[in-house]
Design an enzyme around this catalytic site. Sequence first.
Site, mmCIF file in Angstrom:
data_model
loop_
_atom_site.group_PDB
_atom_site.id
_atom_site.type_symbol
_atom_site.label_atom_id
_atom_site.label_comp_id
_atom_site.label_asym_id
_atom_site.label_seq_id
_atom_site.Cartn_x
_atom_site.Cartn_y
_atom_site.Cartn_z
ATOM 1 N N HIS A 140 2.405 1.901 -2.924
ATOM 2 C CA HIS A 140 1.702 2.805 -4.011
ATOM 3 C C HIS A 140 1.602 4.466 -3.980
ATOM 4 C CE1 HIS A 140 -2.451 4.066 -5.675
ATOM 5 N NE2 HIS A 140 -2.625 2.597 -6.545
ATOM 6 N N HIS A 179 -21.278 -7.934 -17.379
ATOM 7 C CA HIS A 179 -20.130 -7.794 -17.521
ATOM 8 C C HIS A 179 -19.368 -8.508 -19.185
ATOM 9 C CE1 HIS A 179 -15.742 -6.744 -17.898
ATOM 10 N NE2 HIS A 179 -15.330 -7.759 -17.614
ATOM 11 N N GLU A 216 0.753 -1.034 0.375
ATOM 12 C CA GLU A 216 -0.807 -0.171 -0.212
ATOM 13 C C GLU A 216 1.085 0.802 0.151
ATOM 14 O OE1 GLU A 216 -3.365 2.481 0.428
ATOM 15 O OE2 GLU A 216 -2.983 1.315 -0.620
ATOM 16 N N HIS A 247 -12.080 5.510 -8.937
ATOM 17 C CA HIS A 247 -10.314 5.882 -8.680
ATOM 18 C C HIS A 247 -9.637 5.325 -9.764
ATOM 19 C CE1 HIS A 247 -7.155 6.509 -6.441
ATOM 20 N NE2 HIS A 247 -6.362 5.829 -5.966
ATOM 21 N N HIS A 261 -5.617 -8.190 -17.031
ATOM 22 C CA HIS A 261 -6.149 -7.669 -17.490
ATOM 23 C C HIS A 261 -6.670 -6.113 -17.924
ATOM 24 C CE1 HIS A 261 -10.392 -8.817 -19.627
ATOM 25 N NE2 HIS A 261 -11.535 -8.110 -18.571
#
Length: 390
Positions: A115, A287, A112, A180, A345
């Site tokens: 990032h 989806h 975290e 986000h 992906h």
Amino acid sequence: MDNAALVNLAPLARLVVLGSVIALGPLAWVWMRTRADGAAKRLQVLTLLTLFLTFDLVLFGAFTRLTDSGLGCPDWPGCYGSASPIGAQGEIDAAQRALPSGPVTQAKAWIEMLHRYLATAVGVLITVLALAHWRLHRRGERAAASPGWAAATWVWVCIQGAFGAFTVTLKLYPLVVSAHLLGGLALLALLAVQADRARRRSVAVDAGLRRGLVTVAALALMQIALGGWVSTNYAVLACRDFPTCQGQWWPEALDFAQGFALLRPLGVGQGGGWLPFEALTAIHLAHRVGAALLLAALLALSWRLSSVVALRRLAWGLVGVAAWQLATGIANVVLDWPLAAAVGHTGGAAVLVLLLTALLGRTQGVARAGRAPRAAAPPATPAVPMHGAP
């Protein structure tokens, strides 16, 4: 950590300094590479490098989310009020002992915070870009892209920072996490526009092809939003088989109302109970349907674009990314959501955004082949005539 301590600005200055130090590496590389060139060339190289690092940031953000590290440090912007997990080692160890498989562990805290460090460094680079564009404008020099693009990018990266904070303080609220993700891809698109304007001339295409391109871009945006909604609601494994779902082409037990209720916490359904499995299945199936529609649209658009020589490479790029997204999407289902396929992906979605942004920026529609579009002023860059456009 209680709600009162979710935001602790004590380490903010240290994080900004750390992000600036990280950004010094790319800035020094750009200066060394372009020290014999002019300011406009230096700005172009810095834009390309910032675009590359932002792409990396999008991938690392996906890695952070997919490893369940989004709450590895449960406060913002630091980690238990410290600028790194080193200063919060006691609190992290206590949380890990209390819940070994929970959201806070040493590994997740580092993921975290790494990032956040990378995001801060990208923010510093975008700030430098905006200031450099403003300085060139004040000196009367022209850059490839107008200063307005750089200013818009700077504003957007600030908004992204706010969404990053809300992701933590609102405990992975699905709508915020999805926004986000979309915001990160929008940041890529803004930088791609600036990087591309220095390299290519515009290409005149049939008005129908231009409308098709805009339509496919809209479909891609909707599908990426659906993909984000699948990921942030952990609905990938609601269907573990392909092409059927739960052994059926269309399961009878579906709950679209709860699945697409936007204003709800993670995993919470109507009435405050758990989000039912039928809602996750509905999200997953939506989806899949969107993927089938987008795949067909991408192949049709690629076929049309392939007849325009100047756009043929981008057309083949669309075919490649469509195949990549199909392969990684199926792998996520049948291979139990492997981390590499899931991150890949997201990377494919980012590449698709870059390709469509390039196509939208490089094309201009005309009423018919060979006729220049009407405009109040001549275009900034000359248009390349069509070659074999339908």
